[in-house]
Design a protein around this motif. Structure first.
Motif, PDB file in Angstrom:
ATOM      1  N   GLU A 466      26.648  15.316   0.926  1.00 49.42           N
ATOM      2  CA  GLU A 466      26.086  16.116  -0.166  1.00 49.42           C
ATOM      3  C   GLU A 466      25.149  15.244  -0.994  1.00 49.42           C
ATOM      4  O   GLU A 466      25.526  14.155  -1.426  1.00 49.42           O
ATOM      5  N   VAL A 467      23.936  15.751  -1.193  1.00 48.28           N
ATOM      6  CA  VAL A 467      22.935  15.059  -2.003  1.00 48.28           C
ATOM      7  C   VAL A 467      22.585  15.965  -3.173  1.00 48.28           C
ATOM      8  O   VAL A 467      22.250  17.141  -2.984  1.00 48.28           O
ATOM      9  N   LYS A 468      22.673  15.418  -4.381  1.00 45.45           N
ATOM     10  CA  LYS A 468      22.341  16.232  -5.546  1.00 45.45           C
ATOM     11  C   LYS A 468      21.672  15.364  -6.611  1.00 45.45           C
ATOM     12  O   LYS A 468      21.887  14.150  -6.683  1.00 45.45           O
ATOM     13  N   LEU A 469      20.872  16.031  -7.410  1.00 47.44           N
ATOM     14  CA  LEU A 469      20.183  15.382  -8.512  1.00 47.44           C
ATOM     15  C   LEU A 469      21.111  15.328  -9.724  1.00 47.44           C
ATOM     16  O   LEU A 469      21.719  16.342 -10.103  1.00 47.44           O
ATOM     17  N   VAL A 470      21.250  14.160 -10.321  1.00 46.73           N
ATOM     18  CA  VAL A 470      22.086  14.001 -11.518  1.00 46.73           C
ATOM     19  C   VAL A 470      21.248  14.421 -12.720  1.00 46.73           C
ATOM     20  O   VAL A 470      20.430  13.646 -13.242  1.00 46.73           O
TER      21      VAL A 470
END
Length: 516
Positions: A466-470
């Motif tokens: 999972e890749v997400k923007l903080v």
């Protein structure tokens, strides 16, 4: 006996690596069969490509004939170094021969003097008037003169023989090196038949190698009354060394590839084998990071080629026509032929890609309002200040939007720093890698600017990663995040300002994931 004809070149179609030459003219023929010889063809003409057409008649046979003939000497050829050496050796030999003849004459004078001294000795001795001291001196003088002259004659004879040999060798080399230049005189031998005779049109076509063309462009970004505009000029750069000049011809430029094979590829066996997963493979997921280039036309961009690119026509053969008659000499040099140009409204912005460069570039977007598609090729970039650089234009369809970068802005600079932290949860074993990117944008100019910064983050294709923007740590908030992971920031850079931007994203993977 064939009748010689000279048909002018009226039309040339330049392909990717060859050219189709068409000669055409009106000729007067008698009724019945007749033999013709079209003179002045290129010696590189492909024999099997020769075709001939006669209006109102038929062509029974058409073939190429090549005859080697001596090339006519130039009116005032320049002397080569070898010829100059031959002339120099000839002068040296003549001077040495003259010296030998002079010494022979001097030796004859000395011999005559010796005979005179001996005759005087005999005469004075008969009269009882002996002068031994004087006679001894005279004979010694004559002997020394004879010895000196004889040695000089021997040296001169040797020098004359050496120069004569060198002269002969140089003449032999000159005779072998300056043979009359041969050239191939090529003609098309035709057997034609016309039932009535009269003035008819004769057309001869053939293929020749050593001809190539590539598209080239010049884009000019200028301010206009309603914003900005881009003027795009399209040219064809043509090289040809076919041994025949194309004078005032109709020029066509084609992307067709007649030598490209049309047969389908051969099928080969592709074995698929099944096996049971090992225990380690059952409990792990193999993943890998990879770079992917988006293959699109227009603004998205196709493949980038630094060398001379091939003709990318999108899979459909295209033909472009020069708007006026063209003259192209057979010198192998590039010649630019204007094709068309158009002016389109444009919108430009300052865009920076800190991961690749600390510079901020002026990027203009505009529509293709030309008469046809734009083939891939180099483009020269021009602004109001002049030439700013060179880029690569991608294949673009009619009406499609494209973008070009028009150089960097010296007053804007970007500094990029990146830090990576990794954390592993004790209970679940899940790994979280946090990437923190800090950007420093400075504007040293005297006017405010609006700058677009583009960063990227990975895109996951598996559920285990999972890749997400903080969002809470990213300042300021991005204006847009594309599906391909491109994060776009829109910033206002006042004059003389410096600001900091924080961009943070995380990559979370389960304990089963291997390869990250």
């Amino acid at each position: 006996m064939s009748t010689p004809l000279h048909l002018p070149i009226v039309k040339v179609t330049v392909l990717e690596d060859r050219a189709l030459v068409e000669r055409r003219a009106d000729v007067t023929l008698p009724a019945g069969p007749h033999a013709l010889s079209v003179e002045g063809l290129s010696p590189l003409a492909v024999d099997r490509s020769l075709q001939a057409q006669l209006t109102g008649g038929s062509v029974a046979q058409a073939r190429l004939s090549r005859v080697a003939k001596e090339k006519a000497p130039e009116s005032a050829p320049d002397k080569t170094q070898l010829r100059l050496r031959v002339e120099s050796l000839e002068r040296e030999h003549k001077q040495a021969q003259a010296e030998v003849e002079r010494l022979h004459a001097r030796l004859a004078v000395v011999e005559t003097a010796r005979e005179d001294v001996l005759r005087a000795i005999a005469e004075f001795t008969g009269h009882g008037q002996a002068k031994p001291e004087s006679w001894h001196t005279q004979l010694e003088t004559v002997r020394q003169a004879a010895a000196t002259t004889d040695e000089a004659l021997r040296q001169a004879t040797r020098r004359a023989a050496r120069t004569r040999q060198q002269w002969a060798e140089a003449q032999s080399v000159l005779a072998q090196g300056e043979q009359p230049e041969q050239r191939l005189v090529t003609s098309a031998r035709l057997e034609v038949n016309h039932p009535t005779g009269g003035t008819v049109s004769l057309r001869v076509t053939y293929l020749v190698p050593c001809a190539v063309w590539r598209p080239a462009y010049r884009a000019t970004l200028l301010p206009s009354e309603v914003g900005e505009s881009v003027t795009l000029e399209c040219e064809a750069v043509v090289w040809q060394r076919t041994e025949e000049d194309w004078k005032d011809v109709e020029l066509l430029l084609s992307t067709a590839r007649p030598t490209l094979g049309a047969s389908p590829p051969r099928l080969v066996e592709d074995w698929l084998r099944l096996r049971d997963k090992s225990e380690q493979e059952k409990h792990s997921v193999e993943v890998a990071l990879r770079e992917e280039v988006l293959q699109n036309t227009g603004e998205g961009g196709a493949r980038h080629t630094e060398e001379l690119p091939g003709l990318d026509d999108g899979g459909e053969a295209l033909t472009l026509r020069a708007p006026h008659a063209v003259t192209l000499p057979s010198d192998g040099a590039p010649h630019r032929v204007p094709l068309f140009q158009f002016t389109s409204p444009a919108s430009s912005e300052l865009v920076g890609a800190p991961e690749h460069s600390p510079l901020v570039h002026r990027v203009a977007r505009f529509d293709n309002r030309g008469v046809g598609v734009l083939l891939a090729g180099p483009v020269e970039l021009v602004r109001a200040s002049g030439y700013v650089g060179r880029a690569q234009l991608k294949f673009t369809g009619v009406g499609e939007r494209l973008k070009l970068g028009f150089g960097s802005e010296d007053a804007l600079r970007i500094l990029r720093r990146e830090d990576t932290k990794q954390d592993t949860q004790r209970l679940t074993g899940r790994r979280i890698r946090t990437h923190q990117v800090k950007l420093f944008l400075s504007n040293t100019g005297a006017r405010p600017e609006k700058v677009i910064l583009e960063e990227r983050m990975p895109v996951s294709e598996v559920e285990a990663v999972e890749v997400k923007l903080v969002q809470e740590q990213t300042r300021p908030a991005p204006a847009k995040v594309s599906e391909d992971g491109i994060v776009r920031f829109e910033l206002a850079a006042p004059a003389g300002s410096q600001q900091e931007l924080a961009f943070v994203y995380s990559v979370s993977s389960s304990s089963k994931v291997a390869g990250l």
